[in-house]
Scaffold this motif. Structure first.
Motif, mmCIF file in Angstrom:
data_model
loop_
_atom_site.group_PDB
_atom_site.id
_atom_site.type_symbol
_atom_site.label_atom_id
_atom_site.label_comp_id
_atom_site.label_asym_id
_atom_site.label_seq_id
_atom_site.Cartn_x
_atom_site.Cartn_y
_atom_site.Cartn_z
ATOM 1 N N VAL A 128 0.856 -1.188 0.000
ATOM 2 C CA VAL A 128 0.000 0.000 0.000
ATOM 3 C C VAL A 128 0.888 1.232 0.000
ATOM 4 O O VAL A 128 1.825 1.333 0.797
ATOM 5 C CB VAL A 128 -0.936 0.022 1.232
ATOM 6 C CG1 VAL A 128 -1.675 1.360 1.332
ATOM 7 C CG2 VAL A 128 -1.934 -1.119 1.151
ATOM 8 N N GLU A 129 0.606 2.157 -0.914
ATOM 9 C CA GLU A 129 1.365 3.406 -1.015
ATOM 10 C C GLU A 129 0.405 4.576 -0.892
ATOM 11 O O GLU A 129 -0.578 4.666 -1.629
ATOM 12 C CB GLU A 129 2.126 3.468 -2.341
ATOM 13 C CG GLU A 129 3.175 2.370 -2.479
ATOM 14 C CD GLU A 129 3.946 2.442 -3.784
ATOM 15 O OE1 GLU A 129 3.689 3.382 -4.580
ATOM 16 O OE2 GLU A 129 4.798 1.574 -4.009
ATOM 17 N N LEU A 130 0.701 5.493 0.046
ATOM 18 C CA LEU A 130 -0.183 6.612 0.344
ATOM 19 C C LEU A 130 0.597 7.914 0.364
ATOM 20 O O LEU A 130 1.803 7.927 0.604
ATOM 21 C CB LEU A 130 -0.858 6.406 1.709
ATOM 22 C CG LEU A 130 -1.636 5.102 1.909
ATOM 23 C CD1 LEU A 130 -2.052 4.944 3.357
ATOM 24 C CD2 LEU A 130 -2.847 5.051 0.986
ATOM 25 N N THR A 131 -0.107 9.013 0.129
ATOM 26 C CA THR A 131 0.477 10.344 0.202
ATOM 27 C C THR A 131 -0.478 11.273 0.931
ATOM 28 O O THR A 131 -1.703 11.130 0.817
ATOM 29 C CB THR A 131 0.780 10.905 -1.190
ATOM 30 O OG1 THR A 131 1.126 12.292 -1.092
ATOM 31 C CG2 THR A 131 -0.415 10.788 -2.111
ATOM 32 N N ASP A 132 0.065 12.236 1.685
ATOM 33 C CA ASP A 132 -0.802 13.148 2.430
ATOM 34 C C ASP A 132 -1.423 14.220 1.542
ATOM 35 O O ASP A 132 -2.225 15.025 1.998
ATOM 36 C CB ASP A 132 -0.053 13.785 3.603
ATOM 37 C CG ASP A 132 1.026 14.760 3.175
ATOM 38 O OD1 ASP A 132 1.376 14.804 1.983
ATOM 39 O OD2 ASP A 132 1.544 15.491 4.053
ATOM 40 N N ALA A 133 -1.073 14.242 0.266
ATOM 41 C CA ALA A 133 -1.613 15.246 -0.649
ATOM 42 C C ALA A 133 -2.985 14.866 -1.187
ATOM 43 O O ALA A 133 -3.616 15.671 -1.876
ATOM 44 C CB ALA A 133 -0.649 15.466 -1.816
ATOM 45 N N GLU A 187 10.701 17.494 3.608
ATOM 46 C CA GLU A 187 9.565 17.383 2.698
ATOM 47 C C GLU A 187 9.513 15.973 2.092
ATOM 48 O O GLU A 187 10.542 15.365 1.832
ATOM 49 C CB GLU A 187 9.692 18.410 1.572
ATOM 50 C CG GLU A 187 9.695 19.855 2.039
ATOM 51 C CD GLU A 187 8.323 20.331 2.463
ATOM 52 O OE1 GLU A 187 7.331 19.749 1.972
ATOM 53 O OE2 GLU A 187 8.243 21.262 3.281
ATOM 54 N N ASP A 188 8.323 15.491 1.869
ATOM 55 C CA ASP A 188 8.104 14.213 1.182
ATOM 56 C C ASP A 188 8.943 13.082 1.775
ATOM 57 O O ASP A 188 9.652 12.358 1.072
ATOM 58 C CB ASP A 188 8.403 14.355 -0.312
ATOM 59 C CG ASP A 188 7.440 15.295 -1.008
ATOM 60 O OD1 ASP A 188 6.297 15.409 -0.541
ATOM 61 O OD2 ASP A 188 7.836 15.928 -2.005
ATOM 62 N N ILE A 189 8.854 12.945 3.080
ATOM 63 C CA ILE A 189 9.529 11.847 3.767
ATOM 64 C C ILE A 189 8.731 10.560 3.561
ATOM 65 O O ILE A 189 7.504 10.549 3.698
ATOM 66 C CB ILE A 189 9.670 12.146 5.271
ATOM 67 C CG1 ILE A 189 10.530 13.378 5.488
ATOM 68 C CG2 ILE A 189 10.241 10.946 6.018
ATOM 69 C CD1 ILE A 189 11.946 13.235 5.011
ATOM 70 N N ALA A 190 9.399 9.482 3.229
ATOM 71 C CA ALA A 190 8.748 8.184 3.057
ATOM 72 C C ALA A 190 8.817 7.419 4.377
ATOM 73 O O ALA A 190 9.900 7.028 4.826
ATOM 74 C CB ALA A 190 9.415 7.392 1.948
ATOM 75 N N LEU A 191 7.677 7.224 4.987
ATOM 76 C CA LEU A 191 7.575 6.441 6.214
ATOM 77 C C LEU A 191 7.153 5.033 5.831
ATOM 78 O O LEU A 191 6.128 4.841 5.166
ATOM 79 C CB LEU A 191 6.552 7.066 7.158
ATOM 80 C CG LEU A 191 6.860 8.494 7.619
ATOM 81 C CD1 LEU A 191 5.664 9.096 8.339
ATOM 82 C CD2 LEU A 191 8.086 8.494 8.533
ATOM 83 N N ASN A 192 7.927 4.048 6.241
ATOM 84 C CA ASN A 192 7.685 2.659 5.837
ATOM 85 C C ASN A 192 7.264 1.809 7.028
ATOM 86 O O ASN A 192 7.838 1.922 8.121
ATOM 87 C CB ASN A 192 8.953 2.080 5.190
ATOM 88 C CG ASN A 192 9.294 2.789 3.892
ATOM 89 O OD1 ASN A 192 8.584 2.676 2.904
ATOM 90 N ND2 ASN A 192 10.394 3.539 3.900
#
Length: 490
Positions: A278-283, A364-369
């Motif tokens: 699953v890949e998500l973004t806060d935008a 900015e745009d940190i990838a949390l896994n």
């Protein structure tokens, strides 16, 4: 030979395959029956399926022998009991024969003066294996209520004779969204959680009524993409009948979760309650109607040094967020601040803040896994004054928390992204300026027993407000927190 190249013809049948109208199959249909049945042409007979496979595992099918391409020795024909069922103008069948060639289907209908015909061809590449072929008559001009179907296994001249096997002649159902036919859905109108039904196809065939033949391309997934807004958060395609699913068309919103019956090697697809990735973004917006588990999760968002607000659809601990501590809302204290309780972990859909995020983990745009996460259905609202945000929105009048723990009221142009949280004081309540931390509720040592009323707000042991006072209403037996002390109600 006019060859039609189709992609892999894998029919993903599902629990809703009954949505198709079965004109004939070898299991419960007979030859020459009243209404719908094959005619006595080219020696048809119902036989045992000679090659059971993933495409056709049924026990029985139709066998017939052709000796040419003319109507009297090169096809098998059947009645249609109710031509009104043909609203989708799509037909499918399973076929097995020795050689690759075009297979033609001819519909007979009454044009007001007598019989008229519509012809569509599709390419068979099985060479002795079962294939499901689809025939789309949507570009063959106007017609209605066909009465007969003729199936020509080849359009090529040949010598000798050929044995052909046919099964599962179906009229495909119309694709629908939320009970509305796909063609009747307004472009850009779909949002939230949507459910598909019917038959959803992608492929090509040939309109044989023109010379040269006209290629017919059909793609219901491209069509539905035009109907989606970027506020669609989930697509439930379970129970549909599909061919060559173009799953990319569902992700106008990259946070969309697709519930499906089969895996399509794409992120955010849930099969049998499980998603590989699953890949998500806060935008973008996020919301799910039901739970599932994910082996791998990546959330991309801004992360600040110090304090950050969060809400997540799964439980987390501080290490997973690069923080030393997590804290959830407790209450608005007597002073000019908002109290939070520090936690070792936070459950799904509970707004919280992270404490002491290091500078080297911020940006900015940190990838949390994350790994092995249980997603929980999105709540409609948040009860507490500290509220989670699952869709970007205007933040005018809302109070955000900066990285130093100060609260700031948003102006007219302020926005807040998904997977964040904000503070919203009650009407008439003094505006808080900062946050503070209180001891764990379960760490309060003073315990009293009472059956009388007290004029202070009552909280449960999780810090949730349950009553304005002990006198506000009868509480269930248990331990509560009143005025910072444990109170036992008997």
């Amino acid at each position: 030979m006019k060859k039609i190249t189709l992609t892999a013809l894998a029919l993903m049948a599902s629990a809703a395959s009954f949505a198709q109208t079965t004109l004939w199959n070898g299991e419960d249909k007979e030859l020459g029956t009243t209404g719908t049945g094959f005619w006595d042409r080219c020696t048809p007979e119902v036989v045992e399926n000679p090659t059971k496979d993933a495409v056709n595992s049924s026990d029985k099918c139709l066998k017939f022998t052709i000796t040419g391409t003319n109507w009297d020795n090169g096809d098998v024909a059947m009645n249609i009991a109710d031509g009104n069922q043909f609203a989708s103008k799509r037909l499918s069948l399973k076929i097995k024969k020795a050689d690759r060639s075009n297979v033609k289907v001819q519909l007979t209908y009454n044009n007001g003066t007598g019989n008229a015909f519509k012809n569509v061809a599709a390419w068979y590449d099985g060479e002795g294996e079962w294939r499901t072929l689809y025939f789309d008559f949507s570009t063959n001009g106007e017609f209605s209520n066909p009465t007969e179907i003729a199936i020509y296994p080849t359009t090529d001249n040949f010598e000798g004779q050929k044995e052909v096997y046919i099964d599962d002649v179906q009229i495909e159902d119309l694709p629908t969204v939320g009970g509305v036919t796909l063609n009747n859905v307004t472009d850009g109108s779909l949002n939230g959680n949507i459910k598909l039904a019917g038959t959803w196809l992608k492929g090509e065939c040939q309109n044989v009524d023109v010379d040269p033949w006209q290629k017919v391309e059909y793609n219901d997934f491209v069509k539905v993409n035009a109907k989606l807004s970027d506020a669609v958060t989930s697509v439930d395609m379970r129970g549909t009948v599909t061919k060559d699913v173009d799953v990319n068309q569902f992700f106008k919103n990259p946070n969309t979760i697709v519930y499906a019956d089969g895996d399509y090697n794409h992120a955010n697809v849930v099969v049998g309650g499980n998603a590989a990735n699953v890949e998500l973004t806060d935008a973008n917006a996020f919301a799910i109607p039901e739970n599932f588990t994910a082996a791998s999760v990546k959330l991309t968002r801004t992360l600040r040094e110090g304090i950050n607000s969060f809400v997540l659809p799964f439980g987390v601990n501080p290490d997973e967020l690069g923080a030393t501590e997590l804290a959830t809302y407790y209450n608005k204290s007597e002073g000019n601040d908002v109290a939070f309780v520090k936690k070792d972990k936070v459950e799904a859909n509970v707004p919280f803040i992270t404490c002491n995020v290091a500078a080297d983990k911020a940006g900015e745009d940190i990838a949390l896994n994350f790994t092995d996460k249980g997603f929980v259905a999105t709540p409609a609202t948040f009860d507490e004054a500290f509220k989670g945000v699952y869709a970007p929105r205007n933040a005018n009048g809302l109070y955000g928390i900066d990285n130093n723990g100060k609260l700031h009221k948003g102006g007219e142009t302020a926005t807040i992204n998904a997977f964040h949280a904000f503070y919203q004081p009650a009407v008439g309540q003094e505006v808080a300026a900062a946050i503070s931390f209180t001891s764990e509720v379960t760490g309060i040592s003073a315990v009293t027993t009472t059956s009388s009323a007290a004029a202070t707000v009552v909280y449960d042991l999780s810090g949730r407000r349950v009553a304005d006072s002990l006198a506000a209403g009868r509480l269930a037996k248990g331990i509560y927190v009143v005025g910072g002390k444990k109170v036992a109600v008997k």
